[in-house]
Motif scaffolding. Structure first.
Motif, short mmCIF file in Angstrom:
data_model
loop_
_atom_site.label_atom_id
_atom_site.label_comp_id
_atom_site.label_asym_id
_atom_site.label_seq_id
_atom_site.Cartn_x
_atom_site.Cartn_y
_atom_site.Cartn_z
N UNK A 100 75.74 37.05 52.93
CA UNK A 100 74.60 35.94 52.74
C UNK A 100 74.19 35.69 54.01
N UNK A 101 75.04 35.93 55.15
CA UNK A 101 74.52 35.36 56.46
C UNK A 101 74.01 36.64 57.17
N UNK A 102 74.16 38.04 56.72
CA UNK A 102 73.57 38.91 57.51
C UNK A 102 74.16 39.40 58.39
N UNK A 103 74.14 40.76 58.73
CA UNK A 103 74.94 41.24 59.71
C UNK A 103 74.29 42.05 60.84
N UNK A 104 73.14 41.81 60.92
CA UNK A 104 72.42 42.31 62.38
C UNK A 104 71.28 41.30 62.62
N UNK A 105 70.87 41.28 63.74
CA UNK A 105 69.77 40.19 64.20
C UNK A 105 68.62 40.71 63.26
N UNK A 106 67.97 39.57 62.78
CA UNK A 106 66.96 39.75 61.85
C UNK A 106 67.18 39.92 60.44
N UNK A 107 68.50 40.04 60.14
CA UNK A 107 68.85 40.74 58.75
C UNK A 107 68.88 39.17 58.03
N UNK A 108 68.25 39.01 57.07
CA UNK A 108 68.06 37.75 56.44
C UNK A 108 69.42 37.63 55.37
N UNK A 109 70.07 38.51 55.23
CA UNK A 109 71.35 38.57 54.22
C UNK A 109 70.91 38.78 52.80
N UNK A 110 71.63 38.25 51.77
CA UNK A 110 71.52 38.77 50.51
C UNK A 110 70.47 37.97 49.80
N UNK A 111 70.06 36.89 50.06
CA UNK A 111 69.03 36.10 49.50
C UNK A 111 69.59 35.33 48.48
N UNK A 112 68.70 34.59 47.78
CA UNK A 112 68.99 33.96 46.51
C UNK A 112 69.48 32.59 47.10
N UNK A 113 69.33 31.91 48.27
CA UNK A 113 69.85 30.84 48.40
C UNK A 113 68.98 29.80 49.05
N UNK A 114 69.20 28.56 48.69
CA UNK A 114 68.29 27.59 49.47
C UNK A 114 68.72 27.25 51.00
N UNK A 115 67.58 26.59 51.60
CA UNK A 115 67.67 26.64 53.16
C UNK A 115 69.10 25.86 53.63
N UNK A 116 69.19 24.74 52.60
CA UNK A 116 70.32 24.11 52.92
C UNK A 116 71.84 24.91 52.57
N UNK A 117 71.78 25.65 51.74
CA UNK A 117 72.85 26.57 51.64
C UNK A 117 72.90 27.52 52.75
N UNK A 118 71.94 28.11 53.09
CA UNK A 118 72.03 28.88 54.21
C UNK A 118 72.55 28.31 55.33
N UNK A 119 72.06 27.08 55.39
CA UNK A 119 72.69 26.23 56.86
C UNK A 119 74.21 26.10 56.86
N UNK A 120 74.60 25.69 55.64
CA UNK A 120 76.19 25.49 55.41
C UNK A 120 76.70 26.69 55.59
N UNK A 121 76.47 27.64 55.00
CA UNK A 121 76.95 29.04 55.20
C UNK A 121 77.03 29.59 56.54
N UNK A 122 75.99 29.58 57.41
CA UNK A 122 75.98 29.64 58.92
C UNK A 122 76.87 29.03 59.72
N UNK A 123 77.11 27.60 59.21
CA UNK A 123 78.12 26.95 60.08
C UNK A 123 79.59 27.47 59.84
N UNK A 124 79.87 27.93 58.55
CA UNK A 124 81.33 28.31 58.31
C UNK A 124 81.52 29.88 58.93
N UNK A 125 80.36 30.56 58.79
CA UNK A 125 80.40 31.89 59.63
C UNK A 125 80.58 31.97 61.13
N UNK A 126 79.93 30.59 61.59
CA UNK A 126 79.96 30.74 63.27
C UNK A 126 81.58 30.20 63.54
N UNK A 127 82.10 29.22 62.60
CA UNK A 127 83.61 29.01 62.53
C UNK A 127 84.57 30.34 62.71
#
Length: 306
Positions: free
Chosen positions: A165-192
């Motif tokens: 869902x967070x994408x593996x390459x620069x510019x990769x939007x990931x799998x999609x199907x998520x809201x902006x808030x869900x993408x932000x929450x996932x990005x925080x956990x991926x950064x962790x």
């Protein structure tokens, strides 16, 4: 001049309204109490670490997904952080056929302040929150489970298809199907997760070089050996551990554990073998074995089933 009788009820109503308004402004009984806030505090929460050197503080692991019961039981967590400062991670695996029999498990040492910082960073990343992180339209992906143990509580959060869902390459939007808030929450956990798997870049410039992890106990997941469909010769190796096959833990898969000197003998033999090596027991039966070093907080085969 006297007030007209017709004006007296209106004056009385106005005075009553003024009195009620004043009471509400002073916090009197006429005012409704404020409701609970739904906002998440932005400041870092101080974490009291669990006692005991081998206490697990923070762990990230893949769970589920489309794979065999044997691989599910043998799967190692991505990273495990302990109260004594040990950080155990998966190391790189060479791309070869057949692959190595012994998994590449690495350990490095950090100080108490670093363990504290990692625990607090996990809370900042939302590990204790319960907001919906969505489910990308993908089949058979794994979920990433984050676990934090403190002296007061255990918090756990699972995210389905986090990497996808967070994408593996620069510019990769990931799998999609998520809201902006869900993408932000996932990005925080991926950064962790990225921080935890690259501590040399995250927290300090001159950290200890990771070393091979030497477990006190080794689990062997056994199933009957079958001839692979290849043109290779697979040399048999005498099994140096406890009697096979052990206790069943999944359909067609059994488990035994070796400790002490026996564990060292099993690990030494596995390092010279590969994933397709036939292991020969005392009765002459041949077994295919998947090795799983137990982590400091694990004690036996039961810890491998979830």
């Amino acid at each position: 001049m006297r007030n007209s009788p017709a004006l007296r009820p209106a004056v009385g109503l106005a005075l009553a309204t003024l009195l009620l308004t004043a009471c509400a402004q002073r916090g009197g009984t006429g005012a409704a109490p404020p409701g609970p806030s739904s906002e998440t505090p932005t400041e870092s929460e101080t974490v009291s670490l669990p006692e005991g050197e081998e206490a697990l503080v923070l762990q990230v692991a893949d769970v589920g997904g489309f794979t065999t019961p044997e691989m599910l039981a043998a799967r190692l967590p991505i990273v495990s952080v302990y109260a004594d400062g040990r950080v155990i991670t998966q190391g790189p695996v060479p791309e070869m056929y057949p692959g190595p029999a012994w998994p590449n498990v690495l350990v490095q040492q950090v100080d108490q302040a670093t363990v504290q910082e990692l625990a607090e960073r996990a809370l900042d990343a939302g590990i204790a929150e319960t907001t919906d992180l969505g489910s990308p339209p993908l089949a058979d992906a794994t979920s990433t489970r984050f676990t934090l143990n403190t002296a007061e509580r255990t918090v756990q959060r699972e995210v389905y298809a986090l990497r996808e869902s967070t994408g593996g390459l620069p510019g990769d939007p990931g799998a999609g199907g998520l809201t902006e808030e869900q993408e932000e929450g996932r990005a925080q956990l991926q950064d962790l997760l990225d921080d935890l798997t690259d501590l040399s870049q995250t927290l300090y410039s001159e950290g200890q070089t990771p070393e091979q992890y030497s477990p006190e106990t080794v689990a062997a997941l056994a199933r009957p050996w079958t001839e692979p469909n290849d043109d290779l010769t697979h040399a048999e190796v005498p099994w140096p551990g406890p009697a096979l096959p052990g206790e069943p833990i999944a359909p067609g898969v059994s488990c035994v554990t070796a400790t002490g000197e026996e564990a060292q003998a099993v690990a030494a033999a596995a390092r010279d073998a590969n994933a397709l090596t036939p292991w020969v027991g005392a009765d002459g039966a041949r077994w295919s074995i998947t090795f799983r070093p137990l982590l400091p907080h694990e004690s036996g085969c039961a810890d491998l089933t979830d």
